[in-house]
Design a protein around this motif. Sequence first.
Motif, PDB file in Angstrom:
ATOM      1  N   GLN A  73      52.691  16.444  -8.232  1.00  0.00           N
ATOM      2  CA  GLN A  73      51.295  16.830  -8.487  1.00  0.00           C
ATOM      3  C   GLN A  73      50.340  15.848  -7.815  1.00  0.00           C
ATOM      4  OE1 GLN A  73      50.226  19.630  -9.613  1.00  0.00           O
ATOM      5  NE2 GLN A  73      52.339  20.323 -10.026  1.00  0.00           N
ATOM      6  N   LYS A  74      50.692  14.552  -7.844  1.00  0.00           N
ATOM      7  CA  LYS A  74      49.817  13.558  -7.201  1.00  0.00           C
ATOM      8  C   LYS A  74      49.759  13.805  -5.693  1.00  0.00           C
ATOM      9  CE  LYS A  74      48.798   8.765  -6.383  1.00  0.00           C
ATOM     10  NZ  LYS A  74      48.830   7.390  -6.838  1.00  0.00           N
ATOM     11  N   LYS A  75      50.897  14.125  -5.070  1.00  0.00           N
ATOM     12  CA  LYS A  75      50.921  14.394  -3.621  1.00  0.00           C
ATOM     13  C   LYS A  75      50.068  15.619  -3.293  1.00  0.00           C
ATOM     14  CE  LYS A  75      55.590  12.480  -3.101  1.00  0.00           C
ATOM     15  NZ  LYS A  75      57.014  12.797  -2.820  1.00  0.00           N
ATOM     16  N   LEU A  76      50.142  16.654  -4.151  1.00  0.00           N
ATOM     17  CA  LEU A  76      49.318  17.859  -3.932  1.00  0.00           C
ATOM     18  C   LEU A  76      47.837  17.495  -4.011  1.00  0.00           C
ATOM     19  CD1 LEU A  76      51.194  20.514  -6.154  1.00  0.00           C
ATOM     20  CD2 LEU A  76      51.226  20.335  -3.648  1.00  0.00           C
ATOM     21  N   GLN A  77      47.512  16.699  -5.018  1.00  0.00           N
ATOM     22  CA  GLN A  77      46.104  16.340  -5.252  1.00  0.00           C
ATOM     23  C   GLN A  77      45.558  15.490  -4.098  1.00  0.00           C
ATOM     24  OE1 GLN A  77      45.753  13.673  -8.450  1.00  0.00           O
ATOM     25  NE2 GLN A  77      43.495  13.686  -8.405  1.00  0.00           N
ATOM     26  N   VAL A  78      46.338  14.502  -3.665  1.00  0.00           N
ATOM     27  CA  VAL A  78      45.884  13.649  -2.557  1.00  0.00           C
ATOM     28  C   VAL A  78      45.691  14.494  -1.294  1.00  0.00           C
ATOM     29  CG1 VAL A  78      46.555  11.762  -0.992  1.00  0.00           C
ATOM     30  CG2 VAL A  78      46.922  11.531  -3.467  1.00  0.00           C
ATOM     31  N   THR A  79      46.630  15.391  -1.020  1.00  0.00           N
ATOM     32  CA  THR A  79      46.539  16.250   0.172  1.00  0.00           C
ATOM     33  C   THR A  79      45.291  17.122   0.098  1.00  0.00           C
ATOM     34  OG1 THR A  79      48.961  16.310   0.227  1.00  0.00           O
ATOM     35  CG2 THR A  79      47.796  17.959   1.550  1.00  0.00           C
ATOM     36  N   ALA A 154      45.318  20.281  10.313  1.00  0.00           N
ATOM     37  CA  ALA A 154      46.277  19.523   9.506  1.00  0.00           C
ATOM     38  C   ALA A 154      47.686  20.078   9.687  1.00  0.00           C
ATOM     39  CB  ALA A 154      45.897  19.603   8.030  1.00  0.00           C
ATOM     40  N   VAL A 155      48.671  19.174   9.586  1.00  0.00           N
ATOM     41  CA  VAL A 155      50.076  19.566   9.644  1.00  0.00           C
ATOM     42  C   VAL A 155      50.795  18.904   8.469  1.00  0.00           C
ATOM     43  CG1 VAL A 155      52.233  19.440  10.968  1.00  0.00           C
ATOM     44  CG2 VAL A 155      50.065  19.840  12.167  1.00  0.00           C
ATOM     45  N   LEU A 156      51.629  19.680   7.778  1.00  0.00           N
ATOM     46  CA  LEU A 156      52.425  19.147   6.667  1.00  0.00           C
ATOM     47  C   LEU A 156      53.899  19.166   7.077  1.00  0.00           C
ATOM     48  CD1 LEU A 156      50.922  21.222   3.670  1.00  0.00           C
ATOM     49  CD2 LEU A 156      49.938  19.236   4.819  1.00  0.00           C
ATOM     50  N   GLY A 157      54.556  18.053   6.859  1.00  0.00           N
ATOM     51  CA  GLY A 157      56.004  17.974   7.094  1.00  0.00           C
ATOM     52  C   GLY A 157      56.621  17.260   5.900  1.00  0.00           C
ATOM     53  N   LEU A 158      56.992  18.041   4.859  1.00  0.00           N
ATOM     54  CA  LEU A 158      57.418  17.476   3.581  1.00  0.00           C
ATOM     55  C   LEU A 158      58.929  17.536   3.433  1.00  0.00           C
ATOM     56  CD1 LEU A 158      54.529  19.164   1.607  1.00  0.00           C
ATOM     57  CD2 LEU A 158      54.608  16.802   2.428  1.00  0.00           C
ATOM     58  N   PHE A 184      48.179  14.368   9.414  1.00  0.00           N
ATOM     59  CA  PHE A 184      49.597  14.730   9.285  1.00  0.00           C
ATOM     60  C   PHE A 184      50.085  14.197   7.942  1.00  0.00           C
ATOM     61  CE2 PHE A 184      53.750  15.802  10.039  1.00  0.00           C
ATOM     62  CZ  PHE A 184      54.569  14.947  10.744  1.00  0.00           C
ATOM     63  N   VAL A 185      50.488  15.101   7.046  1.00  0.00           N
ATOM     64  CA  VAL A 185      50.952  14.714   5.705  1.00  0.00           C
ATOM     65  C   VAL A 185      52.471  14.785   5.674  1.00  0.00           C
ATOM     66  CG1 VAL A 185      50.845  15.233   3.239  1.00  0.00           C
ATOM     67  CG2 VAL A 185      48.849  15.687   4.693  1.00  0.00           C
ATOM     68  N   THR A 186      53.102  13.685   5.311  1.00  0.00           N
ATOM     69  CA  THR A 186      54.564  13.670   5.263  1.00  0.00           C
ATOM     70  C   THR A 186      55.056  13.046   3.962  1.00  0.00           C
ATOM     71  OG1 THR A 186      54.645  11.491   6.293  1.00  0.00           O
ATOM     72  CG2 THR A 186      54.759  13.394   7.776  1.00  0.00           C
ATOM     73  N   SER A 187      56.243  13.476   3.529  1.00  0.00           N
ATOM     74  CA  SER A 187      56.934  12.858   2.399  1.00  0.00           C
ATOM     75  C   SER A 187      58.377  12.751   2.863  1.00  0.00           C
ATOM     76  CB  SER A 187      56.813  13.738   1.156  1.00  0.00           C
ATOM     77  OG  SER A 187      57.520  13.144   0.074  1.00  0.00           O
ATOM     78  N   THR A 188      58.876  11.535   3.007  1.00  0.00           N
ATOM     79  CA  THR A 188      60.132  11.337   3.729  1.00  0.00           C
ATOM     80  C   THR A 188      61.073  10.395   2.992  1.00  0.00           C
ATOM     81  OG1 THR A 188      58.811  11.526   5.753  1.00  0.00           O
ATOM     82  CG2 THR A 188      61.054  10.683   5.997  1.00  0.00           C
ATOM     83  N   ALA A 189      62.351  10.772   2.938  1.00  0.00           N
ATOM     84  CA  ALA A 189      63.378   9.881   2.365  1.00  0.00           C
ATOM     85  C   ALA A 189      63.748   8.851   3.423  1.00  0.00           C
ATOM     86  CB  ALA A 189      64.607  10.693   1.966  1.00  0.00           C
ATOM     87  N   CYS A 190      63.328   7.610   3.229  1.00  0.00           N
ATOM     88  CA  CYS A 190      63.665   6.544   4.181  1.00  0.00           C
ATOM     89  C   CYS A 190      64.932   5.850   3.678  1.00  0.00           C
ATOM     90  CB  CYS A 190      62.488   5.579   4.329  1.00  0.00           C
ATOM     91  SG  CYS A 190      61.008   6.403   4.956  1.00  0.00           S
ATOM     92  N   VAL A 248      49.806   9.898   4.644  1.00  0.00           N
ATOM     93  CA  VAL A 248      48.830  10.735   5.339  1.00  0.00           C
ATOM     94  C   VAL A 248      48.382   9.937   6.560  1.00  0.00           C
ATOM     95  CG1 VAL A 248      46.647  11.994   5.254  1.00  0.00           C
ATOM     96  CG2 VAL A 248      48.050  11.768   3.162  1.00  0.00           C
ATOM     97  N   ALA A 249      48.679  10.482   7.758  1.00  0.00           N
ATOM     98  CA  ALA A 249      48.366   9.776   9.004  1.00  0.00           C
ATOM     99  C   ALA A 249      47.294  10.560   9.758  1.00  0.00           C
ATOM    100  CB  ALA A 249      49.628   9.672   9.858  1.00  0.00           C
ATOM    101  N   LYS A 250      46.333   9.838  10.312  1.00  0.00           N
ATOM    102  CA  LYS A 250      45.206  10.507  10.988  1.00  0.00           C
ATOM    103  C   LYS A 250      45.293  10.330  12.501  1.00  0.00           C
ATOM    104  CE  LYS A 250      41.363  11.533   8.139  1.00  0.00           C
ATOM    105  NZ  LYS A 250      39.948  11.296   7.839  1.00  0.00           N
TER     106      LYS A 250
END
Length: 253
Positions: A73-79, A154-158, A184-190, A248-250
């Motif tokens: 929910q926080k990721k949705l809200q920030v996006t 915008a581009v999302l890559g989740l 560019f919004v990403t959520s990534t397993a590092c 979130v990268a600009k």
Amino acid sequence: MAGSLLRHKQPPLLSLLRANPKPGSQEGLRKCAQPLTFRSATSGVVVDRSAKFWDKIAERYSKQPIADEAAYQKKLQVTRGYFRPDMEVLEFGCGTGSTAITHAPYVKHILAIDISSKMIEIAQGKADAEDIENIAFQRSTIDAFSVPDGSLDAVLGLSILHLLDNKERVINKVRKMLKPGGFFVTSTACLGDSMKYFKFVAPIGTFLSLLPLVKVFTTSELVASLTEAGFEIDYQWQPRKDAAVFIVAKKAQ
Ligand SMILES: C[S@@+](CC[C@H](N)C(=O)[O-])C[C@H]1O[C@@H](n2cnc3c(N)ncnc32)[C@H](O)[C@@H]1O
């Protein structure tokens, strides 16, 4: 980290991950991993295997509960904080479309693509059921997909950058597709942060079709790939040490 491997849903693969990696056996794994790298030369095979893997788990994936609802929910809200109603948005690796469908009311249009026709079928069914008109789903790999340079806001890559054969190539492609100031919004397993040994486990899991293609890198390597491609990191958050990294990268103006 294994939990965020496949997204914010609890993956059935955990038992596999737990079953395999014992620190002592890295040498053995290293030995047998070698032949598997040959696959990268034949990307067609990688794409087919990947599509087959995701088609196979699509139904189960769509029924999986979200592991960390508060973080999601926080990721949705920030996006949403970055969205404007006139924006053209692309999501790649959209899966069963939940996130794209949730964001659709806040922008002009979302085009959501995925390598798996099964995932797209499920996503389209959801959008039709909710009568959402400003969203389009399309089966495509991110590599095969194209739009004119500078045409997206915008581009999302989740939960996808760690599943790609070459994330730098895709990050550069995203930058080209974005308008100046686009994000560019990403959520990534590092996985390189806490599961370095996975570098040896993943090729075996992929070879046995138990895992999708998985790449192991650290958060700082991901950030370097984004900044070297010309992005500025505007927002970065990690709910817990072993959770996916949300960025979130600009694109510079
Ligand atoms: C872990 S799931 C994430 C789905 C969704 N973004 C989420 O957060 O739930 C990864 C998705 O990426 C898709 N995918 C994998 N490789 C891809 C590629 N090269 N191009 C487009 N989609 C891809 C898979 O089919 C799958 O639906």
